[in-house]
Enzyme design. Structure first.
Site, PDB file in Angstrom:
ATOM      1  N   SER A  75      -1.191  -1.472 -10.029  1.00  0.00           N
ATOM      2  CA  SER A  75      -1.963  -1.830 -11.221  1.00  0.00           C
ATOM      3  C   SER A  75      -1.876  -0.730 -12.268  1.00  0.00           C
ATOM      4  O   SER A  75      -1.756  -1.004 -13.467  1.00  0.00           O
ATOM      5  CB  SER A  75      -3.425  -2.101 -10.849  1.00  0.00           C
ATOM      6  OG  SER A  75      -4.200  -0.913 -10.765  1.00  0.00           O
ATOM      7  N   ALA A  96      -1.539  -0.187  -2.306  1.00  0.00           N
ATOM      8  CA  ALA A  96      -0.374  -0.803  -2.952  1.00  0.00           C
ATOM      9  C   ALA A  96      -0.800  -1.552  -4.210  1.00  0.00           C
ATOM     10  O   ALA A  96      -0.146  -1.466  -5.253  1.00  0.00           O
ATOM     11  CB  ALA A  96       0.331  -1.745  -1.983  1.00  0.00           C
ATOM     12  N   ASP A  97      -1.894  -2.285  -4.113  1.00  0.00           N
ATOM     13  CA  ASP A  97      -2.411  -3.003  -5.276  1.00  0.00           C
ATOM     14  C   ASP A  97      -2.827  -2.035  -6.375  1.00  0.00           C
ATOM     15  O   ASP A  97      -2.492  -2.223  -7.558  1.00  0.00           O
ATOM     16  CB  ASP A  97      -3.625  -3.840  -4.873  1.00  0.00           C
ATOM     17  CG  ASP A  97      -3.285  -4.960  -3.931  1.00  0.00           C
ATOM     18  OD1 ASP A  97      -2.667  -5.935  -4.369  1.00  0.00           O
ATOM     19  OD2 ASP A  97      -3.656  -4.871  -2.740  1.00  0.00           O
ATOM     20  N   LEU A  98      -3.593  -1.021  -5.994  1.00  0.00           N
ATOM     21  CA  LEU A  98      -4.182  -0.123  -6.993  1.00  0.00           C
ATOM     22  C   LEU A  98      -3.125   0.721  -7.696  1.00  0.00           C
ATOM     23  O   LEU A  98      -3.168   0.896  -8.924  1.00  0.00           O
ATOM     24  CB  LEU A  98      -5.226   0.771  -6.324  1.00  0.00           C
ATOM     25  CG  LEU A  98      -6.430   0.023  -5.739  1.00  0.00           C
ATOM     26  CD1 LEU A  98      -7.294   0.967  -4.924  1.00  0.00           C
ATOM     27  CD2 LEU A  98      -7.242  -0.643  -6.834  1.00  0.00           C
TER      28      LEU A  98
END
Length: 406
Positions: free
Chosen positions: A183, A178-180
């Protein structure tokens, strides 16, 4: 004008922590942006002490969890809890092109450093805010004020519902997805905003939500539900085509393949020496193959088990069937193809020594290879940035250090 990197000359202030913000600005830094990571004096951001850790003979420590997302950046320490620290930040804003920020939902408003304030100082500023569920009031939802970490977002966006056995619990698949993904989406939006600014002369606010990002990643599931009323989840992926998924082969390894249509089915049948199955009424199209798995599975299993991983891949590839081995991280680090693609970057860290990292995954013919500078020490560039950006002298910086501002 000669340019080595596409973002050469772009100045980015990074009020970031954990993964989503740092990964986004690292991609910008890899492509020539000057990224200034703003951190708390003496403490830094939370991932500075994330394992694994390497320690040298003198007892100095290098934490891989921090090095991973912070190469090619500069670190400036600044206490934003103090008014003088906020004033210095506002001075930096005058010179910045972009802010990337992923602090807590209410933190920025408490500090008085939200976009509405900063755009008055610098109308060309592009401000990208990454949050779990979105920031803009006109798009405010029931989750907007919630904090979020990666597994929470993967769960709520339906990603975890895809992973695991049909009769088992949902599983957390790729940590940090989810973060990657968010980003990368945020970086894409920043480039769009920079392009618009070239035409309008104005900056803008980018509202990047992790929940939105992963909902878009689940686009196929949303479409299938809308068109067919089918909830695609654990154990239901193979409702339209077969064979698909992972298969164990004779040496205990696994391969992954998808027979996506009847053209590939013909090739698959030729590869396993069963051309008779091409037009067999039990296997002639994807839907009937799904319905007749009890007939087809033993045939596929027997062929797979009689061969090694390399043999299965070679024989299927020879007939034009897309297939690949299930590889480990160790396989990736030693992969000759990735090495030929220069996808792995070696960074020489003064404490950890030479270590391998994944590189930004695209190549441009007019761009040099990304720099390979290790993540900065806490506050390593405070003096040079305050001097170079703002013209501060050493006496002023020394006084700021004494007062705990930097």
């Amino acid at each position: 004008m000669k340019m080595d990197y596409p973002l050469q000359g772009i100045k980015v202030l990074a009020l970031e922590q954990y993964i989503a913000g740092p990964d986004c600005t690292m991609w910008l830094a890899d492509n020539g942006a000057e990224v200034i990571k703003i951190e708390r004096p003496k403490v830094g951001e939370p991932r500075r002490n994330y394992l694994p850790v390497v320690e040298d003979e003198a007892g100095n420590k290098a934490f891989g969890g921090f090095k991973l997302y912070n190469r090619n950046k500069k670190s400036v320490t600044l206490d934003l809890q103090k008014e003088e620290g906020r004033e210095i930040y506002r001075e930096l804003i005058r010179h910045a092109d972009v802010v990337v920020e992923n602090l807590g939902p209410k933190t920025i408003k408490k500090l008085g450093l939200e976009y509405e304030t900063l755009e008055k100082i610098n109308p060309r500023l592009i401000y990208a805010a990454i949050s779990g569920f979105g920031r803009l009031d006109e798009y405010k939802g029931v989750y907007s004020d919630r904090p979020a970490f990666d597994p929470v977002i993967q769960a709520m966006a339906g990603i975890l519902d895809h992973i695991g056995e049909e009769d088992g619990p949902p599983l957390w698949g790729l940590p940090g997805m989810a973060d990657l993904f968010t980003s990368v989406v945020t970086g894409y939006a920043i480039l769009l905003a920079l392009f618009m600014r070239e035409k309008t002369g104005k900056g803008q606010f980018i509202d990047s939500s992790m929940y939105d990002s992963l909902a878009s990643l689940n686009a196929m599931g949303i479409m299938i539900y809308s068109f067919a009323g089918l909830v695609v989840r654990r154990g239901t992926a193979g409702k339209f085509q077969y064979p698909m998924g992972t298969f164990q082969v004779g040496d205990g390894c696994y391969v992954a393949l998808l027979v996506a249509n009847e053209f590939i089915w013909e090739r698959f049948c030729r590869a396993i020496g069963r051309e008779d199955l091409i037009k067999d009424s039990r296997t002639e199209n994807g839907l009937v193959r799904v319905q007749n798995r009890e007939f087809l599975d033993p045939i596929v299993h027997e062929w797979m088990q009689a061969r090694t991983n390399d043999q299965v891949v070679h024989e299927l590839i020879n007939e034009g069937v897309p297939v690949g081995p299930v590889q480990s991280t160790e396989d990736l680090v030693n992969c000759p193809h990735l090495k030929a693609r220069k996808m792995l970057m070696e960074i020489d860290d003064p404490i950890a020594g030479k270590r391998v990292f994944a590189k930004t995954p695209f190549r441009m013919t007019g761009v040099k290879e990304p720099p390979a500078k290790t993540a900065p020490d806490l506050g390593e560039h405070t003096e040079s940035v305050l001097t170079g950006w703002l013209g501060y002298d050493r006496e002023t910086i020394s006084r700021l250090r004494q007062d705990g501002i930097v």
